[in-house]
Design an enzyme around this catalytic site. Structure first.
Site, PDB file in Angstrom:
ATOM      1  N   THR A 126      13.185  -2.770   4.798  1.00 47.64           N
ATOM      2  CA  THR A 126      13.555  -1.769   3.897  1.00 47.64           C
ATOM      3  C   THR A 126      12.416  -0.553   3.874  1.00 47.64           C
ATOM      4  O   THR A 126      11.890  -0.702   2.816  1.00 47.64           O
ATOM      5  CB  THR A 126      14.333  -1.765   2.987  1.00 47.64           C
ATOM      6  OG1 THR A 126      15.554  -2.749   3.181  1.00 47.64           O
ATOM      7  CG2 THR A 126      14.710  -0.657   2.086  1.00 47.64           C
ATOM      8  N   GLU A 131       8.702  -6.835  -4.591  1.00 44.65           N
ATOM      9  CA  GLU A 131       9.676  -6.780  -5.901  1.00 44.65           C
ATOM     10  C   GLU A 131       9.442  -8.055  -6.522  1.00 44.65           C
ATOM     11  O   GLU A 131       9.846  -9.226  -5.830  1.00 44.65           O
ATOM     12  CB  GLU A 131      10.908  -6.533  -5.731  1.00 44.65           C
ATOM     13  CG  GLU A 131      11.504  -5.207  -5.231  1.00 44.65           C
ATOM     14  CD  GLU A 131      12.932  -4.727  -4.659  1.00 44.65           C
ATOM     15  OE1 GLU A 131      13.798  -6.174  -4.808  1.00 44.65           O
ATOM     16  OE2 GLU A 131      13.272  -3.778  -4.543  1.00 44.65           O
TER      17      GLU A 131
END
Lengths: 384, 384
Positions: free
Chosen positions: A180, A260
């Site tokens: 992404t 993340e």
């Protein structure tokens, strides 16, 4: 720095209101020429977002005059309406930017999957961004494409009289076949689309394609390389390709560092493999092993989990000839217990795993992250 | 129940002192005949533990007279010494059990990788276990093979006058190609080794091989099926195979229900696939998607992550014909937004994902677990 480090490019980053937070969410990068050469690499996920389907067509012509990027919505799994919206975005940019054609404008989107973009905000945003285009707009553009990124990511390299610069967005869903991840690279080198394509594929294969934060391949990954020719310098291929690779490598490393919820960056080097493909397959298998990723998080030099991951591959090796080092200590020798695992110091963010297949002389490096409770929390709450 | 549900078998489970905790850690299962037919299926990991290498040889003969199982140590990645220890274990059991040959005694181990077993405790333990063998010892044997399992796992099925029973251990590292999973099945049906082998492979292919708790394949997975012939009944193949499959299915479901740190059991059914292989490949890809596993933990019906996982496979499908239901609500239709996701009720432990590939009429079910902070905690602290 960023996409305006190279001559011939202007950029802008603004808040169009796509994000409820009011944060910047729309970026515009314009190639002012004289050349408009371009190349692109896209996700290998077969479920591709509308902007990917659009931009793949644009790149086929070898020319990109501008790129519109938005965060706050991926425009993925949005059906025919999603593709119409991507098309309308390019049409609007062509209208606002004088002398541009929609068929030469690339689109890239990132954010939630399965919701359509608020075109009533996005289209006016393009007009606003066009009004703020600047030779110093690269940083703002890099900021406007952030989603869960904690920092914006830019890099630059180059040679005598010419430059390659770029920006990247990505903080999760990173896996081979890209991520992404939106990346726009620009150069003022005077090179054609074929050279750009070869250099870009060569660079992504060894950089972004070897980043595997969490094994999840996205629907939106896009890496574009635009050349303006504004430096009027045509570097030798090797020199140019090395600069493109340097910028890609730098950005890829920044993506891993901002993944993340991660607390460790894991550098997995597979050495003495029979082939480079073997080295990559083994590296990816290690990179995706959740049990190992948890162990690294716990600062546990658990080489048994490395061997277990190697054992699931088709690579050439003999189990009783495998060696594994963690942060330089050969904790596994000949498939069995090696040096004292208590010697391994794992306090720092970067952890180095070396897997020696004892089967040849090829090698590859894969970057991964550990698996943490924070990763679970971020991704059980964030609907994307 | 367990391995002594079928006639002709005795078993025991004792604390030999292999585990520091003093919990039971050694099990013995003996086939008292009259028949000694057996079959086995082992991990497809190429890094195989010593007891797997040993037992693979034993099973080739089609006869197993006894099985020694230990928890508290996997005897994996232990080099030549590990294989010598497995051999010594079989020799000791043959010596203690009258009329047995070491070459017909299978060994299975589970626990930490990369440390050798405490043979000074294990060998006397075999003698102790032999003294406690009983027709009612099945439960104690099932308890003695637990590691991080919270419950012991047993199952039983059968037909007119004959029985198939079994025990299993496993709570993590569960993945296709089996798992850190030890399973012993017994039957008093009067069937030969070839029938056992066919029935066992057929059953494991559709049960244990379709359990994918965390994508990690272990070095020790072992599933054994022993027949005593004590019922003097030879059931029809289909009836017998169905009973073996029922017991495997029951145990596989118990493994998923007890997976380390999991809060959800995810039943992934892939329907309308062109081939069964396509259905299994898509099911596994969904089962291994960490972002989806986090979303399920957060009770978020995130169908975009399901599509993203399907898109990484080679299965036959068109992206704009995919449909996905979560707990019966078709949240994705034709690759785009479907019914209202707020209708999906995800409060319960079992979550059902249906992926419709619209490409044929084949289907498969894969079981997985969610990804939780508890999983991270358990596996960053537990060195295995």
């Amino acid at each position: 720095m960023s996409v305006t480090a190279a001559k011939g490019f202007t950029a802008a980053g603004i808040a169009a209101g796509i994000k409820d937070s009011g944060n910047p969410d729309l970026a515009l990068v314009v190639n002012n020429g004289p050349r408009l050469a371009a190349a692109g690499v896209f996700t290998s996920n077969r479920v591709k977002a509308a902007p990917v389907l659009w931009s793949e067509q644009v790149v086929k012509g070898g020319r990109i005059s501008a790129v519109v990027l938005n965060s706050g919505g991926a425009n993925a799994c949005t059906g025919p309406k999603g593709f119409q919206d991507a098309h309308a975005t390019a049409e609007k940019a062509a209208e606002v930017l004088e002398g541009h054609s929609a068929g030469e404008i690339a689109i890239a989107s990132t954010g939630l999957i399965g919701i359509t973009l608020p075109m009533d905000k996005l289209l006016p945003g393009i007009e606003k961004a066009a009004g703020e285009l600047s030779e110093h707009g690269g940083e703002k553009a890099a900021i406007a494409i952030k989603t869960t990124d904690t920092v914006h990511k830019t890099a630059v390299a180059g040679g005598d009289g010419w430059t390659v610069g770029g920006m990247a967005k990505g903080a999760g869903m990173l896996a081979p076949g890209l991520a992404t991840m939106l990346v726009v690279l620009t150069t003022d080198a005077d090179v054609d689309a074929d050279v750009l394509d070869t250099a870009l594929r060569d660079a992504t294969r060894q950089t972004f394609d070897r980043v595997d934060s969490d094994g999840c391949m996205s629907t939106n990954d896009t890496v574009l390389l635009l050349a303006s020719g504004a430096s009027q310098v045509t570097p030798g291929y090797d020199e140019f390709a090395a600069a493109v690779r340097t910028v890609c490598d730098d950005l890829a490393r920044q993506l891993i560092g901002d993944a993340e919820g991660a607390s460790k960056d894991i550098r997995i080097e597979v050495v003495n493999a029979a082939t480079e493909d073997d080295a990559v397959e083994v590296g990816r298998s290690i990179a995706r092993n959740n049990l190992l990723k948890c162990a690294i998080h716990g600062e546990d030099p658990n080489w048994g989990r490395v061997l277990s991951a190697i054992g699931t591959t088709r690579a050439a090796f003999e189990p009783d000839e495998l060696n594994v080092a963690i942060n330089g200590i050969w904790v596994c020798r000949n498939g069995s217990v090696g040096d004292d695992r208590d010697l391994v110091d794992m306090r720092y963010r970067e952890v180095r795993i070396t897997a020696d297949l004892a089967a040849g002389s090829e090698s590859a490096v894969i970057w991964a992250n550990d698996l943490t409770a924070d990763y679970v929390h971020e991704n059980s709450a964030y609907s994307s």
